[in-house]
Write a protein that holds these residues in place. Structure first.
Motif, PDB file in Angstrom:
ATOM      1  N   ILE A   1      -7.810   5.880   2.324  1.00  0.00           N
ATOM      2  CA  ILE A   1      -6.743   4.873   2.387  1.00  0.00           C
ATOM      3  C   ILE A   1      -5.816   5.095   2.986  1.00  0.00           C
ATOM      4  O   ILE A   1      -4.298   4.415   3.712  1.00  0.00           O
ATOM      5  N   GLU A   2      -5.420   6.518   2.707  1.00  0.00           N
ATOM      6  CA  GLU A   2      -3.462   7.046   3.677  1.00  0.00           C
ATOM      7  C   GLU A   2      -3.426   7.195   4.980  1.00  0.00           C
ATOM      8  O   GLU A   2      -2.637   7.262   5.240  1.00  0.00           O
ATOM      9  N   ASP A   3      -4.887   7.275   5.131  1.00  0.00           N
ATOM     10  CA  ASP A   3      -4.495   7.487   7.108  1.00  0.00           C
ATOM     11  C   ASP A   3      -4.345   5.889   7.174  1.00  0.00           C
ATOM     12  O   ASP A   3      -4.134   6.006   8.770  1.00  0.00           O
TER      13      ASP A   3
ATOM     14  N   ARG B   1       0.758   4.655   0.691  1.00  0.00           N
ATOM     15  CA  ARG B   1       1.510   5.823  -0.261  1.00  0.00           C
ATOM     16  C   ARG B   1       0.996   5.434  -1.389  1.00  0.00           C
ATOM     17  O   ARG B   1       0.518   4.178  -1.896  1.00  0.00           O
ATOM     18  N   ARG B   2       0.648   6.727  -1.897  1.00  0.00           N
ATOM     19  CA  ARG B   2      -0.015   6.279  -3.908  1.00  0.00           C
ATOM     20  C   ARG B   2       1.183   6.408  -4.256  1.00  0.00           C
ATOM     21  O   ARG B   2       2.460   6.861  -4.093  1.00  0.00           O
ATOM     22  N   SER B   3       1.205   5.264  -5.560  1.00  0.00           N
ATOM     23  CA  SER B   3       2.652   5.427  -5.893  1.00  0.00           C
ATOM     24  C   SER B   3       3.003   6.818  -7.341  1.00  0.00           C
ATOM     25  O   SER B   3       1.839   6.703  -7.222  1.00  0.00           O
ATOM     26  N   ALA B   4       4.198   7.335  -7.615  1.00  0.00           N
ATOM     27  CA  ALA B   4       4.227   8.000  -8.466  1.00  0.00           C
ATOM     28  C   ALA B   4       4.188   7.813  -9.182  1.00  0.00           C
ATOM     29  O   ALA B   4       3.856   8.572 -10.585  1.00  0.00           O
TER      30      ALA B   4
ATOM     31  N   ILE C   1      -2.895   2.929  -7.739  1.00  0.00           N
ATOM     32  CA  ILE C   1      -2.066   1.574  -6.651  1.00  0.00           C
ATOM     33  C   ILE C   1      -1.824   2.569  -5.097  1.00  0.00           C
ATOM     34  O   ILE C   1      -1.389   3.992  -5.635  1.00  0.00           O
ATOM     35  N   PHE C   2      -2.149   2.021  -4.557  1.00  0.00           N
ATOM     36  CA  PHE C   2      -1.440   2.520  -3.308  1.00  0.00           C
ATOM     37  C   PHE C   2      -0.488   1.390  -2.600  1.00  0.00           C
ATOM     38  O   PHE C   2      -1.017   0.444  -2.638  1.00  0.00           O
ATOM     39  N   ALA C   3       0.103   1.716  -1.983  1.00  0.00           N
ATOM     40  CA  ALA C   3       1.100   0.555  -1.004  1.00  0.00           C
ATOM     41  C   ALA C   3       1.319   0.965   0.889  1.00  0.00           C
ATOM     42  O   ALA C   3       1.756   1.733   0.772  1.00  0.00           O
ATOM     43  N   LEU C   4       1.228   0.111   1.600  1.00  0.00           N
ATOM     44  CA  LEU C   4       1.772   0.393   2.747  1.00  0.00           C
ATOM     45  C   LEU C   4       2.794  -0.481   2.783  1.00  0.00           C
ATOM     46  O   LEU C   4       3.373  -1.391   2.881  1.00  0.00           O
TER      47      LEU C   4
ATOM     48  N   GLY D   1       1.554  -4.442   1.591  1.00  0.00           N
ATOM     49  CA  GLY D   1       0.085  -4.215   0.954  1.00  0.00           C
ATOM     50  C   GLY D   1      -0.484  -3.876   0.107  1.00  0.00           C
ATOM     51  O   GLY D   1       0.736  -2.453  -0.519  1.00  0.00           O
ATOM     52  N   HIS D   2      -0.943  -3.527  -1.069  1.00  0.00           N
ATOM     53  CA  HIS D   2      -1.297  -2.675  -2.265  1.00  0.00           C
ATOM     54  C   HIS D   2      -2.767  -2.655  -2.555  1.00  0.00           C
ATOM     55  O   HIS D   2      -4.050  -3.457  -1.898  1.00  0.00           O
ATOM     56  N   VAL D   3      -3.019  -1.806  -2.802  1.00  0.00           N
ATOM     57  CA  VAL D   3      -5.014  -1.002  -2.435  1.00  0.00           C
ATOM     58  C   VAL D   3      -4.741  -0.881  -3.696  1.00  0.00           C
ATOM     59  O   VAL D   3      -4.087   0.016  -4.431  1.00  0.00           O
ATOM     60  N   LEU D   4      -6.113  -1.538  -4.788  1.00  0.00           N
ATOM     61  CA  LEU D   4      -5.880  -0.532  -6.435  1.00  0.00           C
ATOM     62  C   LEU D   4      -7.242  -0.532  -6.241  1.00  0.00           C
ATOM     63  O   LEU D   4      -8.477  -0.216  -5.663  1.00  0.00           O
ATOM     64  N   ILE D   5      -7.280   1.201  -7.032  1.00  0.00           N
ATOM     65  CA  ILE D   5      -9.132   1.612  -6.862  1.00  0.00           C
ATOM     66  C   ILE D   5      -8.979   2.145  -7.882  1.00  0.00           C
ATOM     67  O   ILE D   5      -8.727   2.517  -9.098  1.00  0.00           O
TER      68      ILE D   5
END
Length: 176
Positions: free
Chosen positions: A147-149, A153-156, A161-164, A172-176
């Protein structure tokens, strides 16, 4: 095989098949029989040295994720990774103190050609597999790296949760 059994028996963990009925997709469809090969991870000699943490999102984080997605009118997609643990990068699923091996289940393993893996055989585990206590954590590290590649970026505040981010705002956002 004989050398490993003689010199490193502590690095050899047993395995078994786990059988269950998997609910089918849709209403009224019959369940499917599912078999999974699992090692007995509680017998891993490195069990207390392994990274085992694998965070899951808090309920409030899931709600916030859905709220933001709805407010921005983004489509939401739910995905599932087939045989996820076995797709773990080898460096994420590596053993701590050397190679780890697994004996075949007592009932054996059939091969595609109709023959069976010989009794007494074992496998060298090159990555995380079902049953190892470190498998969820190893899979998560592999997934987070992927996801980071992609530039997320990971939420602080929420490690799931990760945000583009782009100059004009989140793309965009990703929730894992």
């Amino acid at each position: 095989a004989a050398e490993i059994r003689k010199n490193r028996p502590d690095r050899l963990v047993p395995s078994r098949h786990v059988y269950r009925w998997k609910p089918a997709d849709g209403v009224g469809n019959p369940a499917k029989e599912k078999v999974r090969w699992c090692v007995l991870g509680h017998r891993d000699p490195d069990i207390f040295k392994l990274k085992r943490a694998s965070p899951t999102p808090q309920t409030a984080s899931i709600y916030i994720f859905l709220l933001i997605s709805g407010a921005l009118k983004w489509e939401i997609e739910v995905v599932d990774a087939s045989t996820a643990f076995m797709q773990t990068r080898p460096e994420d699923g590596a053993s701590v103190d050397g190679d780890l091996y697994s004996e075949m289940p007592p009932e054996g393993i059939p091969l595609a050609d109709g023959t069976w893996v010989p009794v007494g055989s074992f496998l060298r585990l090159n990555t995380a597999v079902y049953g190892l206590v470190s498998a969820p954590s190893a899979w998560r590290r592999t997934l987070v790296n992927a996801i980071e590649d992609l530039g997320y970026r990971r939420s602080a505040y929420e490690p799931c949760i990760f945000a583009l981010m782009e100059k004009k705002g989140p793309e965009g956002h990703v929730l894992i």
